[in-house]
Design a protein around this motif. Structure first.
Motif, mmCIF file in Angstrom:
data_model
loop_
_atom_site.group_PDB
_atom_site.id
_atom_site.type_symbol
_atom_site.label_atom_id
_atom_site.label_comp_id
_atom_site.label_asym_id
_atom_site.label_seq_id
_atom_site.Cartn_x
_atom_site.Cartn_y
_atom_site.Cartn_z
ATOM 1 N N ILE A 179 0.837 -1.204 0.000
ATOM 2 C CA ILE A 179 0.000 0.000 0.000
ATOM 3 C C ILE A 179 0.870 1.252 0.000
ATOM 4 C CG2 ILE A 179 -1.567 1.362 1.452
ATOM 5 C CD1 ILE A 179 -2.874 -1.350 2.250
ATOM 6 N N PHE A 216 -5.395 5.323 7.469
ATOM 7 C CA PHE A 216 -5.991 4.125 6.872
ATOM 8 C C PHE A 216 -5.291 2.901 7.441
ATOM 9 C CE2 PHE A 216 -2.857 6.061 4.059
ATOM 10 C CZ PHE A 216 -1.949 5.039 3.867
ATOM 11 N N THR A 230 -10.210 4.038 2.414
ATOM 12 C CA THR A 230 -9.714 4.386 1.076
ATOM 13 C C THR A 230 -9.775 5.896 0.834
ATOM 14 O OG1 THR A 230 -10.403 2.228 0.224
ATOM 15 C CG2 THR A 230 -9.980 3.942 -1.405
ATOM 16 N N ILE A 251 -7.894 6.228 -9.574
ATOM 17 C CA ILE A 251 -9.038 5.987 -8.699
ATOM 18 C C ILE A 251 -10.242 5.614 -9.559
ATOM 19 C CG2 ILE A 251 -10.550 6.959 -6.926
ATOM 20 C CD1 ILE A 251 -8.308 9.100 -6.506
ATOM 21 N N TYR A 257 1.032 4.464 -2.342
ATOM 22 C CA TYR A 257 0.725 5.742 -1.665
ATOM 23 C C TYR A 257 1.733 6.820 -2.041
ATOM 24 C CZ TYR A 257 -0.489 8.610 2.517
ATOM 25 O OH TYR A 257 -0.884 9.596 3.396
ATOM 26 N N LEU A 312 -7.825 -2.463 2.669
ATOM 27 C CA LEU A 312 -7.486 -1.049 2.837
ATOM 28 C C LEU A 312 -8.717 -0.339 3.410
ATOM 29 C CD1 LEU A 312 -5.817 1.474 2.623
ATOM 30 C CD2 LEU A 312 -6.155 1.486 0.149
ATOM 31 N N SER A 359 -10.913 5.438 9.463
ATOM 32 C CA SER A 359 -10.901 3.966 9.449
ATOM 33 C C SER A 359 -11.107 3.360 10.830
ATOM 34 C CB SER A 359 -9.586 3.472 8.817
ATOM 35 O OG SER A 359 -8.470 3.830 9.616
ATOM 36 N N PHE A 401 -6.785 7.316 2.351
ATOM 37 C CA PHE A 401 -5.645 6.993 1.501
ATOM 38 C C PHE A 401 -5.565 7.974 0.328
ATOM 39 C CE2 PHE A 401 -4.015 4.777 -2.254
ATOM 40 C CZ PHE A 401 -2.793 4.300 -1.800
ATOM 41 N N LEU A 450 -12.171 3.091 -5.212
ATOM 42 C CA LEU A 450 -11.340 1.899 -5.280
ATOM 43 C C LEU A 450 -10.027 2.276 -5.941
ATOM 44 C CD1 LEU A 450 -11.146 -1.259 -5.016
ATOM 45 C CD2 LEU A 450 -11.967 -1.353 -7.371
ATOM 46 N N THR A 451 -8.913 1.846 -5.375
ATOM 47 C CA THR A 451 -7.606 2.114 -5.962
ATOM 48 C C THR A 451 -6.864 0.804 -6.181
ATOM 49 O OG1 THR A 451 -6.349 2.251 -3.900
ATOM 50 C CG2 THR A 451 -7.521 4.251 -4.600
ATOM 51 N N ASP A 480 -6.023 -1.029 -2.923
ATOM 52 C CA ASP A 480 -7.037 -1.937 -2.382
ATOM 53 C C ASP A 480 -6.877 -3.325 -2.978
ATOM 54 O OD1 ASP A 480 -9.448 -0.088 -1.032
ATOM 55 O OD2 ASP A 480 -8.390 0.937 -2.639
ATOM 56 N N GLU A 518 -13.041 -6.544 -1.125
ATOM 57 C CA GLU A 518 -12.639 -6.390 -2.522
ATOM 58 C C GLU A 518 -12.751 -7.665 -3.337
ATOM 59 O OE1 GLU A 518 -12.590 -3.514 -3.211
ATOM 60 O OE2 GLU A 518 -12.069 -2.545 -1.326
#
Length: 260
Positions: free
Chosen positions: A21, A100, A90, A31, A25, A87, A188, A93, A40-41, A44, A68
């Motif tokens: 992640i 997160f 999100t 995205i 990041y 994740l 989160s 993030f 959602l990335t 994830d 996911e």
């Protein structure tokens, strides 16, 4: 099931997913949006793959419910089920605010029995299991210690959602302002961890969540001596047909701070 072994495996997988992640990041990423309009990335999806591959290798007999992944309803016939949010947070993030987590829990007969929450930015690892207790490990220093909730009934710290605050939470805070000394926000599952480690005392969530949002957090809170219930006071169950937590929930340090 040896819960010590479960914790050892899930801790490693959570940290491995967290490392992936952080790779994403620290660079540009795309995205997309699910049917329910939640973001959602690739982080994830990459974290989900790492965790699932590891769980299937270590525990092939255990079902998996992940935010996911496609939901295989065969899990309903299995007494054991991992519940995963690869994740959690999100939106946090995407906003790059660091709040997160990676969440991995194990449920047995619809009750959570172990949970791991990893915070990739701070490299803090929370973990707990029935009969083992609740702990935090700082991976930067290798310092590890048990955690527990406070016993406070006054001068309380109330924590709420950074991205999903509801008017009901503000009303509750106003109603109990005489015993609340401060309010905080966090993203989160960090909110539940704050109560578990004694940095906050109460957390009320009136909005909708899903099983993967709460499973690991609930284990850590309860093993730290806290109380985690649905808003009507009933037990939260897991590995359900409908994974939506429709009633909301609260996390408190002691029964005196149950306000609903």
């Amino acid at each position: 099931m040896d819960l010590s072994n479960v914790l050892n495996v899930t801790k490693v997988l959570a940290v491995e997913a967290g490392h992936k992640i952080m790779e994403i990041y620290d660079r540009d990423f795309e995205i997309s949006y699910k049917e329910n309009e939640s973001p959602l990335t690739e982080a994830d999806e990459a974290a989900d793959t790492i965790i699932k591959v590891g769980l299937i290798k270590a525990f092939p007999e255990v079902s998996i419910l992940s935010e996911e992944g496609k939901d295989n309803k065969d899990r309903l016939n299995n007494a054991w089920c991992f519940i995963v949010d690869p994740l959690d947070g999100t939106k946090e993030f995407i906003n790059r605010n660091g709040q997160f987590t990676v969440n991995i829990a194990l449920a047995h007969n619809n009750r959570v029995v172990s949970g791991v929450i990893y915070v990739p930015v701070t490299r803090e690892l929370y973990y707990a299991a029935e009969g083992i207790g609740a702990y935090i490990k700082d991976l930067k220093t290798d310092e590890e210690r048990t955690i527990s909730v406070t016993e406070k009934t006054t001068d309380l710290i109330m924590v709420g959602s950074k991205s999903h605050a509801k008017p009901e939470e503000k009303k509750l805070a106003e109603k109990h302002k005489d015993i609340i000394s401060d309010t905080m926000v966090a993203g989160s599952s960090l909110k539940g961890c704050m109560v578990a480690r004694g940095e906050a005392d109460v957390y009320y969530r009136f909005g909708l969540t899903c099983e993967w949002d709460t499973a690991a957090m609930q284990t850590i809170v309860e093993q730290a001596g806290g109380i985690f219930k649905q808003m009507d006071g009933s037990e939260m169950t897991y590995n359900r047909e409908d994974n939506l937590n429709a009633k909301g929930f609260y996390v408190v340090n002691c029964k005196e701070n149950i306000w609903v």
